[in-house]
Design a protein around this motif. Structure first.
Motif, PDB file in Angstrom:
ATOM      1  N   GLY A 293      27.213  61.887  62.271  1.00 48.98           N
ATOM      2  CA  GLY A 293      28.297  62.170  63.264  1.00 48.98           C
ATOM      3  C   GLY A 293      29.163  60.924  63.072  1.00 48.98           C
ATOM      4  N   ASP A 294      29.025  60.304  62.283  1.00 54.33           N
ATOM      5  CA  ASP A 294      30.529  59.482  62.280  1.00 54.33           C
ATOM      6  C   ASP A 294      31.730  60.216  61.615  1.00 54.33           C
ATOM      7  OD1 ASP A 294      28.686  57.188  62.843  1.00 54.33           O
ATOM      8  OD2 ASP A 294      28.190  56.386  60.557  1.00 54.33           O
ATOM      9  N   ILE A 295      32.931  59.438  62.287  1.00 51.67           N
ATOM     10  CA  ILE A 295      34.290  60.250  61.959  1.00 51.67           C
ATOM     11  C   ILE A 295      34.437  59.731  60.494  1.00 51.67           C
ATOM     12  CG2 ILE A 295      36.673  60.818  62.573  1.00 51.67           C
ATOM     13  CD1 ILE A 295      35.671  60.602  65.563  1.00 51.67           C
ATOM     14  N   LEU A 296      35.120  60.288  59.281  1.00 46.46           N
ATOM     15  CA  LEU A 296      35.367  60.199  58.953  1.00 46.46           C
ATOM     16  C   LEU A 296      36.803  60.157  57.806  1.00 46.46           C
ATOM     17  CD1 LEU A 296      32.233  60.792  56.087  1.00 46.46           C
ATOM     18  CD2 LEU A 296      32.546  58.922  57.496  1.00 46.46           C
ATOM     19  N   GLY A 297      37.159  61.487  58.501  1.00 45.99           N
ATOM     20  CA  GLY A 297      38.558  61.354  58.871  1.00 45.99           C
ATOM     21  C   GLY A 297      38.916  63.026  59.541  1.00 45.99           C
ATOM     22  N   ARG A 298      39.794  64.127  59.033  1.00 40.70           N
ATOM     23  CA  ARG A 298      41.013  64.729  60.001  1.00 40.70           C
ATOM     24  C   ARG A 298      41.347  65.656  58.738  1.00 40.70           C
ATOM     25  NH1 ARG A 298      44.135  62.046  64.980  1.00 40.70           N
ATOM     26  NH2 ARG A 298      43.995  63.819  65.136  1.00 40.70           N
ATOM     27  N   MET A 299      40.756  67.283  59.168  1.00 39.04           N
ATOM     28  CA  MET A 299      41.559  67.985  58.790  1.00 39.04           C
ATOM     29  C   MET A 299      42.250  68.672  59.917  1.00 39.04           C
ATOM     30  SD  MET A 299      41.033  69.370  55.609  1.00 39.04           S
ATOM     31  CE  MET A 299      40.166  68.229  54.436  1.00 39.04           C
ATOM     32  N   ASN A 300      43.115  69.739  59.878  1.00 39.57           N
ATOM     33  CA  ASN A 300      44.030  69.710  60.210  1.00 39.57           C
ATOM     34  C   ASN A 300      45.415  70.937  60.066  1.00 39.57           C
ATOM     35  OD1 ASN A 300      43.167  67.529  62.597  1.00 39.57           O
ATOM     36  ND2 ASN A 300      45.504  66.595  62.007  1.00 39.57           N
ATOM     37  N   LEU A 301      45.253  72.039  60.420  1.00 37.71           N
ATOM     38  CA  LEU A 301      46.162  73.146  60.163  1.00 37.71           C
ATOM     39  C   LEU A 301      46.794  73.508  60.866  1.00 37.71           C
ATOM     40  CD1 LEU A 301      46.716  74.777  57.608  1.00 37.71           C
ATOM     41  CD2 LEU A 301      45.566  77.183  59.311  1.00 37.71           C
ATOM     42  N   VAL A 302      48.507  73.366  61.021  1.00 38.46           N
ATOM     43  CA  VAL A 302      48.646  73.116  61.853  1.00 38.46           C
ATOM     44  C   VAL A 302      50.221  74.220  61.571  1.00 38.46           C
ATOM     45  CG1 VAL A 302      48.682  70.758  63.381  1.00 38.46           C
ATOM     46  CG2 VAL A 302      50.541  70.451  61.657  1.00 38.46           C
ATOM     47  N   ASP A 303      51.130  73.835  63.272  1.00 36.39           N
ATOM     48  CA  ASP A 303      52.249  75.215  63.204  1.00 36.39           C
ATOM     49  C   ASP A 303      51.919  76.498  62.939  1.00 36.39           C
ATOM     50  OD1 ASP A 303      53.816  73.157  64.008  1.00 36.39           O
ATOM     51  OD2 ASP A 303      54.443  72.493  62.634  1.00 36.39           O
ATOM     52  N   ILE A 304      50.733  77.153  63.453  1.00 41.37           N
ATOM     53  CA  ILE A 304      50.283  78.080  62.534  1.00 41.37           C
ATOM     54  C   ILE A 304      51.042  79.298  63.979  1.00 41.37           C
ATOM     55  CG2 ILE A 304      48.385  80.350  62.898  1.00 41.37           C
ATOM     56  CD1 ILE A 304      46.847  77.215  62.840  1.00 41.37           C
ATOM     57  N   GLU A 305      51.721  80.050  62.269  1.00 38.86           N
ATOM     58  CA  GLU A 305      52.851  81.300  62.360  1.00 38.86           C
ATOM     59  C   GLU A 305      51.759  82.382  62.346  1.00 38.86           C
ATOM     60  OE1 GLU A 305      56.040  80.281  59.704  1.00 38.86           O
ATOM     61  OE2 GLU A 305      55.949  78.784  60.121  1.00 38.86           O
ATOM     62  N   LYS A 306      51.469  83.520  63.683  1.00 37.18           N
ATOM     63  CA  LYS A 306      50.530  84.586  63.995  1.00 37.18           C
ATOM     64  C   LYS A 306      51.089  85.065  62.980  1.00 37.18           C
ATOM     65  CE  LYS A 306      48.160  82.384  67.615  1.00 37.18           C
ATOM     66  NZ  LYS A 306      47.734  82.209  68.938  1.00 37.18           N
ATOM     67  N   GLU A 307      52.685  85.824  63.436  1.00 39.27           N
ATOM     68  CA  GLU A 307      53.053  87.087  62.376  1.00 39.27           C
ATOM     69  C   GLU A 307      53.369  86.867  61.233  1.00 39.27           C
ATOM     70  OE1 GLU A 307      56.467  88.490  64.850  1.00 39.27           O
ATOM     71  OE2 GLU A 307      56.022  87.870  66.746  1.00 39.27           O
ATOM     72  N   GLU A 308      53.426  85.678  60.376  1.00 44.72           N
ATOM     73  CA  GLU A 308      53.930  85.458  59.143  1.00 44.72           C
ATOM     74  C   GLU A 308      52.185  84.723  58.857  1.00 44.72           C
ATOM     75  OE1 GLU A 308      55.679  83.538  61.700  1.00 44.72           O
ATOM     76  OE2 GLU A 308      57.506  84.930  61.495  1.00 44.72           O
ATOM     77  N   GLY A 309      51.861  84.929  59.165  1.00 41.33           N
ATOM     78  CA  GLY A 309      49.883  84.118  58.634  1.00 41.33           C
ATOM     79  C   GLY A 309      50.042  82.737  57.771  1.00 41.33           C
ATOM     80  N   VAL A 310      51.205  82.123  58.510  1.00 41.92           N
ATOM     81  CA  VAL A 310      51.169  80.778  57.587  1.00 41.92           C
ATOM     82  C   VAL A 310      50.839  79.111  58.462  1.00 41.92           C
ATOM     83  CG1 VAL A 310      53.258  79.595  57.252  1.00 41.92           C
ATOM     84  CG2 VAL A 310      53.115  81.411  56.247  1.00 41.92           C
ATOM     85  N   GLY A 311      50.328  79.042  57.747  1.00 42.91           N
ATOM     86  CA  GLY A 311      49.460  77.723  58.895  1.00 42.91           C
ATOM     87  C   GLY A 311      50.073  76.040  57.336  1.00 42.91           C
ATOM     88  N   HIS A 312      50.496  74.733  58.477  1.00 41.38           N
ATOM     89  CA  HIS A 312      50.522  73.701  57.279  1.00 41.38           C
ATOM     90  C   HIS A 312      49.480  72.812  57.637  1.00 41.38           C
ATOM     91  CE1 HIS A 312      54.501  75.006  57.425  1.00 41.38           C
ATOM     92  NE2 HIS A 312      54.384  76.096  58.045  1.00 41.38           N
ATOM     93  N   LEU A 313      48.954  72.635  56.383  1.00 44.24           N
ATOM     94  CA  LEU A 313      48.087  71.301  56.601  1.00 44.24           C
ATOM     95  C   LEU A 313      48.468  70.292  57.130  1.00 44.24           C
ATOM     96  CD1 LEU A 313      44.557  71.671  54.941  1.00 44.24           C
ATOM     97  CD2 LEU A 313      45.259  71.107  53.192  1.00 44.24           C
ATOM     98  N   GLY A 314      47.002  69.313  56.927  1.00 43.35           N
ATOM     99  CA  GLY A 314      47.317  67.837  57.138  1.00 43.35           C
ATOM    100  C   GLY A 314      45.858  67.542  57.013  1.00 43.35           C
ATOM    101  N   TYR A 315      45.432  66.265  56.251  1.00 43.99           N
ATOM    102  CA  TYR A 315      44.061  65.950  56.212  1.00 43.99           C
ATOM    103  C   TYR A 315      44.217  64.487  56.190  1.00 43.99           C
ATOM    104  CZ  TYR A 315      44.936  66.488  51.297  1.00 43.99           C
ATOM    105  OH  TYR A 315      45.406  66.376  49.928  1.00 43.99           O
ATOM    106  N   ARG A 316      43.255  63.419  56.373  1.00 43.93           N
ATOM    107  CA  ARG A 316      43.601  61.726  55.924  1.00 43.93           C
ATOM    108  C   ARG A 316      42.222  61.713  56.115  1.00 43.93           C
ATOM    109  NH1 ARG A 316      46.282  58.290  60.403  1.00 43.93           N
ATOM    110  NH2 ARG A 316      47.920  59.810  59.383  1.00 43.93           N
ATOM    111  N   VAL A 317      41.301  60.476  55.020  1.00 45.23           N
ATOM    112  CA  VAL A 317      40.300  60.234  55.245  1.00 45.23           C
ATOM    113  C   VAL A 317      40.189  58.262  55.605  1.00 45.23           C
ATOM    114  CG1 VAL A 317      39.338  62.016  54.717  1.00 45.23           C
ATOM    115  CG2 VAL A 317      40.306  59.573  53.053  1.00 45.23           C
TER     116      VAL A 317
END
Length: 166
Positions: free
Chosen positions: A70-94
């Motif tokens: 259960g230790d946090i090793l990093g993050r994995m995000n999908l942001v600015d999801i544009e539902k109509e266009e079906g586009v999301g922007h990925l960001g991550y870090r460890v």
């Protein structure tokens, strides 16, 4: 290493704050600083609540990469999801202790398989600086293709795209 990706919740606040604080110097070697206020718990908590609100609206997904303890090793995000266009922007870090061990590649693979299908995106965009070879390898290993370069005063960015198979 066994890992999983869990959707961010308010219960992760203290652990995430510790993860971000512990890795601040490491992260700031490759991305702009979030500023001193981010590392004050009250400010951090307000920011976390704003992220949770975005997630509740369906315009972002914030995931935590965790090990079997259960230790946090990093993050994995999908942001600015544009539902109509079906586009999301990925960001991550460890975190620094995890970097270079294949965790980011494994996490992205899990994210694409387990979470992206529920997010109804057709295209995932990502970008990384031209000197962040590790991040470029993570993206390429998971099927992303480079499509553009964006010159910036400090760093040039490479843009990547993945067409999600439905």
């Amino acid at each position: 290493m066994m890992i999983g990706i869990e959707k961010l919740s308010i219960h992760d606040a203290e652990g995430l704050f510790q993860f971000e604080s512990r890795n601040r110097a490491f992260f700031e070697k490759s991305v702009p600083s979030r500023g001193d206020a981010y590392y004050q718990y009250d400010h951090f908590s307000r920011g976390l609540q704003a992220l949770l609100d975005e997630q509740a609206q369906g315009i972002s997904f914030f995931g935590l990469i965790k090990n079997s303890q259960g230790d946090i090793l990093g993050r994995m995000n999908l942001v600015d999801i544009e539902k109509e266009e079906g586009v999301g922007h990925l960001g991550y870090r460890v975190g620094e202790d995890t970097a270079g061990k294949g965790v980011a590649s494994q996490a992205l693979n899990l994210f694409l398989a387990e979470h992206v299908p529920q997010l109804a995106v057709k295209i995932i965009c990502a970008k990384t600086t031209t000197d962040n070879i590790s991040s470029q390898k993570v993206l390429l290993k998971n099927g992303f293709e480079p499509y553009d370069m964006e010159p910036e005063p400090k760093d040039d960015f490479l843009h990547y795209r993945l067409n999600v198979v439905e």
